[in-house]
Write a protein that holds these residues in place. Structure first.
Motif, short mmCIF file in Angstrom:
data_model
loop_
_atom_site.label_atom_id
_atom_site.label_comp_id
_atom_site.label_asym_id
_atom_site.label_seq_id
_atom_site.Cartn_x
_atom_site.Cartn_y
_atom_site.Cartn_z
N TYR A 203 -5.96 -4.08 -11.45
CA TYR A 203 -5.00 -3.29 -10.84
C TYR A 203 -3.70 -3.20 -11.49
O TYR A 203 -3.82 -2.55 -12.59
N LEU B 202 -4.25 -5.04 0.14
CA LEU B 202 -5.20 -5.84 -0.97
C LEU B 202 -4.74 -7.36 -0.85
O LEU B 202 -3.76 -7.67 -1.12
N LEU C 51 -2.21 2.09 -4.23
CA LEU C 51 -3.28 1.63 -3.54
C LEU C 51 -3.35 2.17 -2.11
O LEU C 51 -2.12 1.82 -1.40
N ALA D 142 0.80 -1.14 0.24
CA ALA D 142 -0.11 0.16 -0.02
C ALA D 142 0.77 1.26 -0.22
O ALA D 142 2.04 1.43 0.49
#
Length: 338
Positions: A220, A199, A195, A184
């Protein structure tokens, strides 16, 4: 003026349900189930391995190829990219090797694969990394399902150098295309997106076996060309020749994207990208894996920039004659090991 490769990808879907269902109807075997030992049906297949300083693992990799349960003869072509260790000696002496060549200077894996493809006699080329240890049914499973319309991709389970071998064999979930947990608040390497939350990604499952990645769609940081990984990949040889093989410039400027670009060209030409969940091999890390990985990451921006530039150009096709002439010229400079 011909459309760009990026535009061509937007017009190609990846709904391979008819393809997989036809195999199941014809054989009575489900798509992700191993074929019986001694299976002899399927297209003629050539295994091509590019090899560079893989003396630590190449004997085991070739042993595994020799032990395959496929009942039909397949050739094994190994191209040594000017190694400085025992790689050439292994190629010259191992009984699994049908043909072995040594490039006079380092050219990169793309060129080594191109030369192997040029020499191949099979209708399908199975690209295998020279540090990829395959379970006994893998070649048969890929050969049984190979057609002129499909790019068949297997998976890899990285095994650190010196680590204990799992008793259950390679694990599908170990591949990043199956289980993906990106960082992230960090720009992702391929798409550049960030992000904000952790995830638990499942690219294979969440894209319905890559079908939802057709027409240029993304999951993504993943798109359909990125699912084409030459660690374990079966491709119709005629299609590779038509697009002119791998772009050798990737190997000269750094690491990565050469197989992604190959995938993009094959998808643009109309081929489907289909995964085989049962085709998983151990990817055997070298002793200096951490150092190699850092070096590879350092060259990634250059190879990614080349890939982006090529996406803006027309999709490649009709290059068989040029490819053949180039490889024939290179062949004359090589040392024949076997």
């Amino acid at each position: 003026m011909k459309a760009s490769l990026a535009s061509a990808l937007e017009h190609r879907g990846n709904d391979h349900a008819d393809h997989t269902q036809n195999f199941e109807r014809t054989t009575g075997i489900t798509w992700h189930a191993p074929v019986p030992s001694g299976w002899v049906d399927g297209r003629r297949l050539s295994v091509v391995l590019p090899a560079n300083n893989v003396g630590y693992c190449l004997p085991m990799v070739l042993d595994a190829l020799e032990a395959q349960t496929y009942g039909r003869h397949f050739e094994v072509i190994v191209v040594d990219d000017a190694s400085t260790d025992t790689t050439a000696k292994t190629i010259a002496t191992h009984p699994a090797v049908t043909a072995g060549l040594r490039l006079p200077a380092p050219h990169g894996a793309a060129t080594a694969r191109n030369l192997g493809t040029y020499l191949a006699q099979g209708e399908t080329v199975l690209y295998v990394d020279a540090d990829m240890l395959l379970p006994r049914t893998t070649v048969a499973d890929l050969a049984a399902r190979a057609t002129e319309h499909a790019v068949l991709t297997g998976f890899r389970h990285n095994l650190p150098h010196g680590a204990a071998w799992p008793h259950t064999g390679p694990d599908l979930a170990a591949d990043h295309r199956v289980t993906w947990r990106p960082p992230a608040n960090t720009s992702l390497l391929y798409s550049g997106i960030v992000l904000r939350q952790p995830l638990d990604g499942r690219p294979l499952e969440h894209t319905r076996e890559f079908r939802d990645l057709g027409h240029g769609r993304m999951y993504y940081d993943w798109d359909l060309p990125r699912m084409v990984v030459t660690a374990l990949l079966a491709v119709p040889r005629a299609a590779v020749l038509d697009i002119g093989g791998f772009d050798a410039e990737f190997g000269r400027i750094g690491w990565g994207m050469e197989d992604t670009y190959l995938g993009a060209c094959l998808i643009a030409s109309g081929l489907l990208v289909i995964p085989l969940r049962q085709a998983v091999g151990f990817h055997l890390d070298p002793p200096d894996a951490a150092e190699q990985w850092q070096h590879k990451l350092g060259t990634w921006p250059a190879t990614l920039a080349r890939y982006r530039a090529l996406l803006a150009q027309p999709a490649r096709s009709g290059r068989r004659a040029v490819f053949t002439a180039s490889m024939n010229s290179l062949l004359h400079s090589c040392e024949v090991l076997r």
